[in-house]
Design an enzyme around this catalytic site. Structure first.
Site, PDB file in Angstrom:
ATOM      1  N   GLU A 193     -19.118   1.169  16.966  1.00 23.73           N
ATOM      2  CA  GLU A 193     -18.164   2.099  17.592  1.00 23.73           C
ATOM      3  C   GLU A 193     -17.193   2.613  16.542  1.00 23.73           C
ATOM      4  O   GLU A 193     -16.929   1.935  15.550  1.00 23.73           O
ATOM      5  CB  GLU A 193     -17.369   1.377  18.693  1.00 23.73           C
ATOM      6  N   ASP A 224      -7.863   5.294  15.466  1.00 29.44           N
ATOM      7  CA  ASP A 224      -6.581   4.943  14.855  1.00 29.44           C
ATOM      8  C   ASP A 224      -5.441   5.298  15.803  1.00 29.44           C
ATOM      9  O   ASP A 224      -4.823   6.347  15.701  1.00 29.44           O
ATOM     10  CB  ASP A 224      -6.434   5.692  13.527  1.00 29.44           C
ATOM     11  N   CYS A 257      16.237  -4.470 -24.365  1.00 27.78           N
ATOM     12  CA  CYS A 257      16.649  -4.134 -23.010  1.00 27.78           C
ATOM     13  C   CYS A 257      17.223  -2.716 -22.947  1.00 27.78           C
ATOM     14  O   CYS A 257      18.127  -2.381 -23.722  1.00 27.78           O
ATOM     15  CB  CYS A 257      17.694  -5.144 -22.522  1.00 27.78           C
ATOM     16  N   CYS A 317      24.173  -8.994 -19.817  1.00 28.29           N
ATOM     17  CA  CYS A 317      23.523  -7.681 -19.675  1.00 28.29           C
ATOM     18  C   CYS A 317      24.095  -6.934 -18.472  1.00 28.29           C
ATOM     19  O   CYS A 317      24.093  -7.447 -17.346  1.00 28.29           O
ATOM     20  CB  CYS A 317      22.024  -7.882 -19.495  1.00 28.29           C
TER      21      CYS A 317
END
Ligand code: IVH
Length: 668
Positions: free
Chosen positions: A110, A114, A401, A424
């Site tokens: 089948e 949706d 960094c 940082c």
């Protein structure tokens, strides 16, 4: 009155008949105008004689009185879901299991519509109740909205009592029309027909649902005692005969190769259907065979859902951006030329880490294939090498960094690059944002923008500085009026009373989540006692693992941290447990005792807020999806957990489903 009664009965009969011909058989026998005229006549009679209006009158199709809430109703038998197959191998394995259990079989193939699963209850041939799937055990009564779906018969051709299940959906044409209207009214359009159908069925005013033009295919019956059928194919034929709409593309096949042919056909032709399908459902045809195989906790063993691969589209990688998290992890994100994929526009996708970028050799400027994993999370699948422009370079993560320029390190055993500079800026700002978040100190009004400004103006360097802020500090900031400053200062003041677990969580100690914060605060009650706790003692606690125990003790032993805690104490920040004990929290029956996994980024709340809320309802929130998981709630950055849930057939909610549930619960 007798004449009128007769006329009403005739009108019912004619209108039901014309409805059926038009909406189920797709074969009208009268012009639309004739139908409209008869309906107008009936509406007119019912207006004058409301006592003649019955629950199964064809006029209910246009909707009735608005409701204030949907009633919760327990399903007679749980509405289960299906296990998933993603490829031929999965299907062959399914076939093998089937043949080992019951020998040679035929399969019913089948289309997997949706939409949304619903259950329809008929008593003596009359439609009496329609429910959503809900959590599978308890659904919501959406009878009035379902009655507006013309393809649902209000009375059957024979007076039987039974329950039938199927998928309500919005045909593509209705969807396009609805979104046109939405755009015209400058409203947000729906992302796809499924969401639109869900939204329509959740309308409290059935007149609004009626305007949305939904449709339905019925595909299953729970209890065969009322029917003659001995197989799924016969059951569907019988549903047809009773006046239901079933999907006519179904095929009975005699082997798994037949299943594969059917799948191949619809993979190619699905776009031509007037509605969306997201896969193919394969069911063992014979009911005796089905009974022999039975069910697992969540799904029948005699059926499986083949899911189509996610839609893939090509976009251009414009840039790779880096973000630094609270713990210093540097995450690369693909910035894409915006493209539509599976119903939404995608312009960013996480690339996770450098290894992934190198494995796929992803370069800035490349054409890349993008899909949404589980149709939700955007992902760069691969590069279209043939389209690579000249002069692209292999991508390298920076060695330093991007925020503080400190050298980045790769911690052994981890793929992630990390900035380990405790000073940082990016990390500190993330840490501050975490500290004020709802699950932690819950300081309303102190958003990212303000924190960044405060940091840049050197007004805050650590979390304790927040409690030293004054009106003079805040007033000069961008978009800061006196009122706002007042509110912010009051929020800061109020947060000082937060119970210990929130402060603990807010400090951002590695591996310390909301749950463990609660457990520790509840057990030790004061910060003073927590400062003295040993690793050996911690690991004996149920929710504390070795990693956490170690990181906790190291954190507490740090003299900078001791100074920070003194600084907080000096400002009157509460250091004791004043919260509610977990064991005393009363739950909600829908969540009580359920095991729930949250994954991905939520847009309208943080994951920890969601988690706390769920815990308050008595749910257990865990990290990994297993067979005992009852529900997975997914945001936009989910990955393997979602895939796992789909494979296991675990119920999945998106954020909107969750929010809807919350608001529905707050309504009652
Ligand atoms: S049979 C025990 N047949 O797919 C569940 N389901 O997880 C029996 N669906 O929840 C479902 N089309 O909402 C079945 N032809 C079909 C279907 C179908 C769509 C949906 C249904 C179900 C989900 C499977």
């Amino acid at each position: 009155m007798g004449e009128l009664n007769k006329r009403v009965a005739t009108l019912h009969q004619l209108l039901h008949q014309y409805n059926y011909e038009y909406h189920v058989q797709d074969h009208p026998s009268v012009p639309d105008a004739e139908y409209d005229q008869l309906l107008a006549e009936l509406i007119h009679i019912e207006e004058k004689h409301p006592e003649l209006r019955t629950a199964d009158s064809p006029t209910v199709r246009v909707g009735g009185q608005a409701q204030s809430t949907f009633n919760k109703v327990q399903h007679d038998t749980p509405m289960l879901s299906l296990g998933n197959a993603f490829n031929e191998e999965d299907l062959r394995r399914f076939d093998q299991r089937v043949r080992e259990a019951v020998g040679a079989v035929t399969y019913m193939c089948e289309l997997k519509i949706d939409g949304l699963a619903v259950s329809l209850k008929y008593v003596n041939g009359r439609f009496v109740q329609g429910l959503t799937r809900g959590d599978g055990t308890i659904g919501e009564d959406i009878t009035e909205n379902l009655k507006t779906i013309y393809a649902i018969p209000l009375t059957l051709k024979s007076p039987i009592s039974f329950e039938v299940r199927g998928e309500a959906f919005m045909p593509r044409s209705s969807f396009l029309h609805l979104n046109e209207m939405k755009k015209k009214n400058e409203e947000q359009p729906f992302a796809n027909p499924r969401n639109a159908a869900a939204g329509s069925l959740r309308q409290l005013d059935s007149k609004l649902a009626a305007a949305r033009k939904l449709d339905i295919f019925l595909y299953s019956i729970n209890d065969f005692t009322e029917l003659e059928a001995t197989s799924q194919s016969e059951a569907l034929d019988e549903l047809d005969a009773l006046g239901f709409k079933t999907n006519q593309e179904r095929r009975e096949v005699t082997s798994i190769d037949g299943v594969l042919d059917y799948i191949a056909y619809w993979t190619e032709h699905r776009e031509k259907l007037p509605y969306d399908i997201d896969g193919i459902v394969i069911k063992v045809n014979d009911i005796d065979h089905q009974d022999e195989m039975g069910f697992t906790q969540k799904s029948p063993r005699w059926a499986i859902a083949y899911k189509f691969p996610a839609e893939e589209v090509v976009s251009t990688l414009q840039n790779i951006e880096l973000s630094i998290g609270r713990t210093g992890v540097v995450t690369p994100t693909a910035v894409l030329e915006p493209v539509r994929v599976a119903g939404t526009t995608v312009s960013r996708a996480s690339l996770h880490n450098e290894d992934l970028i190198h494995d796929k050799d992803i370069r800035i400027g490349d054409s890349v294939v993008v899909k949404k994993a589980g149709d939700i999370i955007p992902e760069v699948v691969r590069v279209v090498i043939e389209r690579r422009p000249k002069g692209t370079k292999t991508y390298h993560m920076p060695t330093h960094c991007p925020s503080c320029n400190h050298e980045l390190v790769r911690i052994e055993g981890e793929v992630a690059l990390r900035c380990i500079n405790p000073k940082c800026q990016a990390q500190l700002v993330e840490g501050l944002i975490h500290f004020v978040s709802r699950q932690a100190m819950n300081i309303d009004g102190l958003g990212t923008k303000i924190i960044e400004q405060l940091y840049e103006h050197e007004l805050i360097r650590d979390v304790a500085d927040i409690f030293y802020l004054t009106q003079e500090d805040l007033l000069p900031l961008e978009r800061m009026g006196e009122k706002k400053v007042q509110n912010l200062l009051s929020a800061i003041e109020a947060s000082k009373q937060r119970s210990l677990e929130h402060l603990l969580f807010g400090l951002g100690i590695r591996h310390l989540g909301v749950k463990a914060s609660q457990v520790l605060a509840e057990k030790y009650e004061t910060m003073e006692r927590l400062l003295a706790v040993t690793e050996e003692e911690l690991v004996t606690i149920h929710d504390v693992g070795e990693k956490l125990a170690q990181s906790f003790v190291t954190y507490m032993a740090n003299k900078d941290i001791r100074a920070l805690l003194d600084k907080l104490t000096a400002q009157g920040v509460n250091m004791t447990f004043t919260g509610q004990k977990l064991s005393q929290v009363e739950g909600h029956p829908d969540f009580q005792g359920k095991t729930i996994v949250l994954t991905g980024k939520l847009q309208q709340m943080t994951r920890s807020e969601a988690s706390q809320w769920l815990k308050q309802q008595g749910a257990k929130v865990t990290n990994s999806v297993t067979r005992s998981t009852d529900l997975v709630i997914v945001g936009v950055d989910a990955g393997s957990k979602l895939v796992k849930a789909e494979t296991l057939g675990t119920p999945i909610w998106n954020e909107q489903d969750f929010i809807d549930k919350q608001s529905e619960m707050s309504e009652v």
